[in-house]
Write a protein that holds these residues in place. Structure first.
Motif, PDB file in Angstrom:
ATOM      1  N   SER A   1      17.690  40.027  12.543  1.00  0.00           N
ATOM      2  CA  SER A   1      16.311  40.104  13.016  1.00  0.00           C
ATOM      3  C   SER A   1      15.674  38.726  13.085  1.00  0.00           C
TER       4      SER A   1
ATOM      5  N   ALA B   1      17.397  36.727  15.940  1.00  0.00           N
ATOM      6  CA  ALA B   1      17.084  37.247  17.265  1.00  0.00           C
ATOM      7  C   ALA B   1      15.653  36.918  17.666  1.00  0.00           C
ATOM      8  N   ARG B   2      14.711  37.064  16.728  1.00  0.00           N
ATOM      9  CA  ARG B   2      13.322  36.735  17.062  1.00  0.00           C
ATOM     10  C   ARG B   2      13.165  35.235  17.284  1.00  0.00           C
TER      11      ARG B   2
ATOM     12  N   GLU C   1      15.226  33.547  18.863  1.00  0.00           N
ATOM     13  CA  GLU C   1      15.691  33.353  20.241  1.00  0.00           C
ATOM     14  C   GLU C   1      14.839  34.140  21.238  1.00  0.00           C
ATOM     15  N   SER C   2      13.772  34.766  20.750  1.00  0.00           N
ATOM     16  CA  SER C   2      12.864  35.562  21.597  1.00  0.00           C
ATOM     17  C   SER C   2      13.584  36.734  22.258  1.00  0.00           C
ATOM     18  N   LEU C   3      14.571  37.291  21.579  1.00  0.00           N
ATOM     19  CA  LEU C   3      15.294  38.453  22.083  1.00  0.00           C
ATOM     20  C   LEU C   3      14.869  39.663  21.244  1.00  0.00           C
ATOM     21  N   THR C   4      13.736  40.232  21.656  1.00  0.00           N
ATOM     22  CA  THR C   4      13.083  41.255  20.843  1.00  0.00           C
ATOM     23  C   THR C   4      13.911  42.522  20.722  1.00  0.00           C
ATOM     24  N   ALA C   5      14.572  42.925  21.808  1.00  0.00           N
ATOM     25  CA  ALA C   5      15.371  44.145  21.748  1.00  0.00           C
ATOM     26  C   ALA C   5      16.522  43.997  20.767  1.00  0.00           C
ATOM     27  N   HIS C   6      17.120  42.801  20.726  1.00  0.00           N
ATOM     28  CA  HIS C   6      18.166  42.545  19.741  1.00  0.00           C
ATOM     29  C   HIS C   6      17.596  42.749  18.333  1.00  0.00           C
ATOM     30  N   ALA C   7      16.429  42.149  18.092  1.00  0.00           N
ATOM     31  CA  ALA C   7      15.820  42.216  16.772  1.00  0.00           C
ATOM     32  C   ALA C   7      15.509  43.653  16.383  1.00  0.00           C
TER      33      ALA C   7
ATOM     34  N   SER D   1      16.734  46.445  17.561  1.00  0.00           N
ATOM     35  CA  SER D   1      17.954  47.223  17.410  1.00  0.00           C
ATOM     36  C   SER D   1      18.508  47.064  16.000  1.00  0.00           C
TER      37      SER D   1
END
Length: 441
Positions: free
Chosen positions: A415, A418-419, A421-427, A429
């Motif tokens: 989490s 991922a955040r 890297e600004s990849l919210t869906a990854h975080a 999930s």
């Protein structure tokens, strides 16, 4: 016809040595625009017209009077027949070589593995053989049964279910030794097709030729160019350049032996490269004399002459340590350490396709029957490449199993990253799987 050599002499002490060595090692593919376009046209035709294109190109380029694809297929029974058509001595040699190659490559097999962490998370790797491999074998005068063994046996040891071989038969010339080697090595199907059209058929499949996962084996410039174009659609072993040998000698080996070792690669073709490095200037003179003495006795004297004159060299170095430095700079396909204590110098070698240790270990033994593979990186690519092996016919899949606790622990780390890297869906999930108690902590 009189043949003689004017092999280059280099000295590592010369100020221009590095420049001269770079020039000596430079080799450019002759795959010009015309060759490239012809290959692209052939690939397109095979993709569009399949078997019909294979028959047409085989008639045109190989002079084979085939009327259908059935005329270009050899079944297992035909391969077994080849075993009866070669001499008992030839069969014995093939079988002994095959046994040695198989035993060596059995040691390269990799097994799947897993380990379990304290929270129940399981990590590992699953090793799986390719489903189908394609083997290109040159035909006609350039027929190499040894290459059949070296390419097919590692595939079979790896567990490849089907090995498909393509081999041209110019003017209908069938090499029984090649077919016998295919039988011994366990090749499943043979198509008497060559050139770029054979590579295209293996890469994309036709009505009769099955699509493979990887194409291995040597060929001419059309084959090499085609392999380059189909890479990505299928895997390939390498784009190989001319054969090379580098001999490092302390000056104590019979100079005739060294000259013949150099010839053993020079006779492949005019672009092959044979180099000797030694700190003993008088020994280099003796080898030069042996070259001139032995060259007229060679069956392929003119090819050797052009190779040695065009790309060969005798290099004088200050000492054996500098010889090792030069060897690593060249990163040769074949390296002979023809010295008193080769084991002592082995740690100094960082880049070489195969290393032949001691005065009695000729490179030719590795080509045929020592056991290790003779498909080796050329043109300096030994800096980052390895010999063909079982590992080339296997895939590795990562295994990840997370327990509830493990997913929660790892989810917190994932989490944050991922955040970042600004990849919210990854975080999110990962966050869904974080245990409620830990969320509140």
């Amino acid at each position: 016809m009189t043949v003689s050599t004017a092999i280059a002499r280099l000295n590592a002490a010369d100020p221009d040595f590095a420049r001269h060595l770079d020039h000596l090692l430079s080799w450019e593919s002759v795959s010009d625009d015309a060759v490239n376009q012809r290959v692209l046209d052939i690939i397109k035709a095979v993709r569009e017209r399949g078997d019909a294109a294979l028959v047409e190109f085989t008639q045109r380029f190989d002079g084979v009077q085939a009327t259908s694809i059935d005329d270009l297929i050899l079944d297992r029974e035909r391969l077994e027949l080849a075993l009866t058509r070669i001499t008992p001595v030839q069969r014995q040699a093939l079988e002994k070589a095959a046994d040695r190659v198989r035993i060596y490559h059995e040691r390269q097999k990799q097994d799947s593995w897993q380990y379990t962490e304290a929270d129940g998370t399981v990590l590992g790797q699953k090793v799986t053989p390719l489903d189908r491999a394609g083997l290109y074998v040159p035909g006609g005068k350039a027929s190499y049964p040894s290459s059949v063994l070296m390419n097919a046996i590692p595939a079979k040891v790896a567990g490849v279910a089907e090995v498909v071989m393509v081999v041209p038969t110019p003017r209908g010339e069938v090499n029984e030794l090649v077919l016998a080697a295919a039988c011994i090595a366990g090749v499943d199907r043979v198509f008497t097709v060559g050139g770029a059209q054979a590579v295209a058929a293996l890469a994309y499949g036709t009505e009769s030729v099955p699509q493979v996962d990887k194409i291995v084996g040597p060929g001419n410039i059309y084959v090499a160019t085609a392999k380059r174009h189909v890479f990505g659609q299928v895997g390939i072993d390498m784009i190989a350049g001319p054969s090379e040998i580098l001999v490092v000698c302390d000056g104590q080996t019979d100079p005739d032996w060294i000259a013949m070792d150099l010839f053993s690669q020079a006779e492949h073709d005019e672009d092959a490269q044979a180099i000797l490095v030694s700190p003993d200037a008088a020994f280099l003179d003796r080898v030069a004399a042996s070259i001139d003495k032995l060259l007229p006795t060679m069956e392929r004297a003119q090819i050797i002459q052009k190779s040695v004159n065009g790309r060969g060299a005798l290099i004088q170095v200050e000492d054996m340590q500098q010889a090792m430095d030069v060897a690593n700079r060249i990163a040769p396909e074949h390296l002979e350490l023809s010295v008193a204590d080769p084991q002592a110098w082995l740690p100094h070698i960082r880049h070489a396709g195969a290393i032949f240790m001691g005065r009695h270990t000729s490179e030719a033994l590795g080509d045929y029957c020592a056991g290790p593979n003779h498909v080796l990186p050329t043109s300096g690519t030994a800096r980052f490449s390895s010999p063909l092996g079982v590992y080339d016919f296997q895939k590795r899949s990562s295994i990840i199993f997370c327990s509830e606790q493990g997913a929660s622990e790892l989810g917190q780390t994932a989490s944050v990253l991922a955040r970042g890297e600004s990849l919210t869906a990854h975080a999110r999930s990962a966050e869904y799987r974080i245990l409620t108690q830990q969320k509140g902590n």
